[in-house]
Structures are given as C-alpha cells and as structure tokens.
Write a protein that holds these residues in place. Structure first.
Motif, PDB file in Angstrom:
ATOM      1  N   TRP A 198       0.848  -1.187   0.000  1.00 19.73           N
ATOM      2  CA  TRP A 198       0.000   0.000   0.000  1.00 19.73           C
ATOM      3  C   TRP A 198       0.883   1.236   0.000  1.00 19.73           C
ATOM      4  N   GLU A 306       2.451   1.933  -4.648  1.00 15.65           N
ATOM      5  CA  GLU A 306       1.598   1.068  -3.834  1.00 15.65           C
ATOM      6  C   GLU A 306       2.423   0.023  -3.088  1.00 15.65           C
ATOM      7  N   GLU A 349      -4.431  -2.429   3.660  1.00 19.21           N
ATOM      8  CA  GLU A 349      -4.500  -3.187   2.413  1.00 19.21           C
ATOM      9  C   GLU A 349      -5.810  -2.915   1.674  1.00 19.21           C
ATOM     10  N   GLN A 352      -6.139   0.641   0.264  1.00 20.12           N
ATOM     11  CA  GLN A 352      -5.421   0.777  -1.003  1.00 20.12           C
ATOM     12  C   GLN A 352      -6.261   0.247  -2.159  1.00 20.12           C
TER      13      GLN A 352
END
Length: 395
Positions: A198, A306, A349, A352
């Motif tokens: 993330w 990310e 998580e 994201q």
C-alpha cells in the motif's frame, strides 16, 4: 500517450485538503495510486526532506555500519574511527557494485567485484591495477557523501546539500518527547524489514488516526484509549513533524491483555504523561507510538506508488531488559501490539484497494482526524513547491 495528471488544476485541487478541518477533504485518490505522482513525490519530497534510516544505537562502536535503501538509493551509514557518524552512497565508484550489505563491523569496505577499497569515511584507499589509467586520482573517486543528522537517537539523511537542519523544526515534538529520553532508551532493533502493498501515506494516516482507535480496535486491547480523548496541538507553521495526545481511561496503560504497563515506566514521565499516549509522525519516514513502558518506532521506506518496506523496532526504559522475566513480559506486550497492528494492516491493504476504485472519494474529516489534517498541511506546501520547480524546469 496516457494524459498526465500533473497540471495546474490537479495541484489547485489540494487547496480543499488544507482548509479548516471542518471544511477540509482528503487528498485526491491518485496521490495514493498513480505511478506518475509517485515519481513526482520522489523529487518533491524524498529528494529534499530529511529521511529516517535507523538508530544511532545500531552503530555504537567505531567500525560499525549498517546499510539501507530508499527510493532506489543504496545507503551506507558508518561510525568512523574518529567517532563521526557518516552517511554515504554504498555504490562503488568503479562499476556500480554495492560495497556493503546488511550490518557489521569493519576496518573498511572492499568492493567484492574488483576490490576497490574504501575507508570508513568513504575515501578510496586502494584501486588495484589502475596505474596505467590516465589522470586517475583516488581522491576524486570516494563514495559520495550525504548529509546526516541525529534527532532523538534517530539517524536522518538528506540528499539535498542545501537542506536546512531538521532539529530546529522539531521543537514542538522535542517538548513532548523530552521526558521519554529516547536517546537514553534501550533499543530492541528490528530483525528484518516487512514489505507491504500500500502507499506510504496510507500507512502514515492510519498510524496516527484518533478516529478509529476504539472502533476498528474495539475490545480489551484498545478500549482504554478512546477516540473521544484525542487532542491535537497547535503547531508551528514550519514544523517538520506532528503528533496527537490520546488520553487513557487509567494511568500506565499499555497495549496488552492486562491493559497495564508490564515493563519499567520511563522514569522521567509526569503523572499527566502516564495518563496519556503520544502518537507522533516525522514524515515521510518515521512514525512513533509512545506508551508509559514501551515506544514502537516504524521506519518507512516507500519504493513504489503502492508498496513500501518498513522496519519495526522498540525503545524501552533503561534497565528493562535486566528483569529476569523480561522475555515473558515482552511476549505479552507483543501479542497485544501484533494483534492491533494486524487489524491496522488489513485496513491499510483494503484502503489501497478502495483508492483504486472509480468510486474512491475525497472524503470529509471528523475532528478526531486532526493528525490527518496536520499531515495534509505538511504535504501540500511541499507538493506546490515541487510543482513550481517542475514547471520552471519544463519552461
């Protein structure tokens, strides 16, 4: 060709993120997902801000060193024979091989590829079979030096040679952390970094989020730190960090099944200190959680839009590890902390994932999200400055 998101309209939209918290909204989702924006951040933030890379206690003796890497730059931190702490590139100035890995103690660094040898201060002291090379001067081929500063025992580097010192811009945090005496604390360093999928800002926002404290973490491990007792200070405009206090329902609270501190209390804390916790961030790389008996530190290293790598370590009151029951008490503490962190990381998580959606919002803030608003006030001026630099270069 894919259209760029980097334009005047995009950066003008950040204004709503630094309005008063009653009116503000979150950053555009692309700030968390776009590779183009991450590349912009590397120049706007990571090339100019102070970046935490470790603890001074990781290199206590002359010859000690550790390595790190951030935004693709391999780093080498050394404790010289002259007592000086130095930061430098770990890239051999011959063919680009790394001269060191991990941590250790050494008299110098021998590049394993062609045996160019560097002193602890980065000077090139030996380059075999270079006698026939025209105008070769060892003094011109040392490891590139990087600005370094120590604050509260944490080692920071800065790629910008013109960067202003860090410590004066952390005076507000110093006043809060003074009684924890971080520089004197016993360090339980991280064993190995974790990798997470993330954006680094998602992690920062969650680490200092008073709003979710007893919602996401509802239960016996966290209910004694209620969101309603979050407090957010007024900070200097040029601050390099921000924090929140969070009151607790009883003194000496700690994140374990007993809800009480099991390890020695930091000896200089006042009664008021012992009735609250402190959550502090020094973006873009350091996050702290301070309880009466334990400090969790997180050192973040973004390596993509990310993804990030993170070291997780602990600071304890002097003498804590001398307790014969230390290992057992620490196991109880860590069981609670790890359960809470697992909840946080699951949220990170899924946030994201949500930020990639076409329906990802620019949300509104609760007053209990004052730290997120402070983060925006740190980020947005730097984004604007970075955009102006980029426009000037493109003109």
């Amino acid at each position: 060709m894919k259209p760029t998101i980097l334009n005047d309209e995009f950066f003008a939209s950040f204004e709503s993120s630094v309005a008063s918290i009653e009116q503000a909204e979150t950053l555009p989702p692309a700030c968390y997902t776009s590779k183009e924006f991450y590349e912009f951040e590397k120049e706007a933030l990571f090339n100019h801000e102070w970046l935490c890379v470790g603890r001074e206690s990781w290199v206590p003796q002359p010859g000690d060193y550790f390595t790190s890497s951030i935004v693709g730059e391999p780093l080498l931190i050394t404790h010289g024979q002259d007592g000086q702490l130095r930061a430098m590139s770990s890239v051999c100035q011959h063919r680009g091989m790394l001269v060191a890995e991990g941590r250790g103690n050494t008299r110098g660094f021998v590049c394993p590829y062609h045996h160019w040898t560097y002193a602890l201060d980065g000077r090139l002291v030996n380059a075999p079979s270079m006698g026939k090379t025209c105008d070769f001067d060892k003094q011109r081929h040392g490891l590139p030096q990087i600005k370094v500063e120590v604050w509260q025992g944490f080692v920071f580097i800065n790629f910008d040679e013109q960067a202003t010192p860090l410590a004066p811009r952390l005076s507000a945090l110093d006043a809060v952390l003074e009684r924890y005496a971080l520089g004197e604390a016993e360090d339980q360093p991280p064993e190995s970094p974790g990798r997470y999928q993330w954006n680094w800002k998602v992690m920062f926002e969650n680490n200092n989020d008073g709003y979710h404290a007893n919602k996401l973490h509802h239960g016996p491990l966290h209910d004694f730190v209620p969101s309603s007792l979050a407090r957010f200070p007024e900070l200097p405009e040029d601050t390099a960090g921000y924090f929140r206090w969070n009151g607790t329902l009883h003194g000496d609270a700690s994140f374990n099944a007993t809800q009480k501190a099991l390890l020695p209390i930091f000896p200089k804390l006042t009664e008021q200190d012992r009735k609250q916790m402190v959550f502090a961030n020094v973006p873009p790389t350091l996050s702290l959680v301070l309880t009466a008996d334990m400090i969790i530190y997180l050192i973040l290293r973004a390596d993509g839009p990310e993804s990030l790598e993170m070291d997780t370590g602990l600071l304890l009151a002097p003498g804590a590890t001398a307790d014969p029951a230390f290992r057992h008490k620490m196991a109880i503490n860590m069981a609670g902390a790890e359960e809470i962190m697992a909840q946080d990381w699951h949220v990170d998580e899924l946030v994201q994932v949500g930020l990639r959606s076409r329906f990802a919002p620019r949300g509104r803030y609760s007053w209990q999200e004052g730290a997120q608003h402070d983060f925006n006030k740190w980020l947005v001026p730097r984004y604007r400055e970075g955009w102006q630099r980029l426009r000037t270069q493109q003109a």
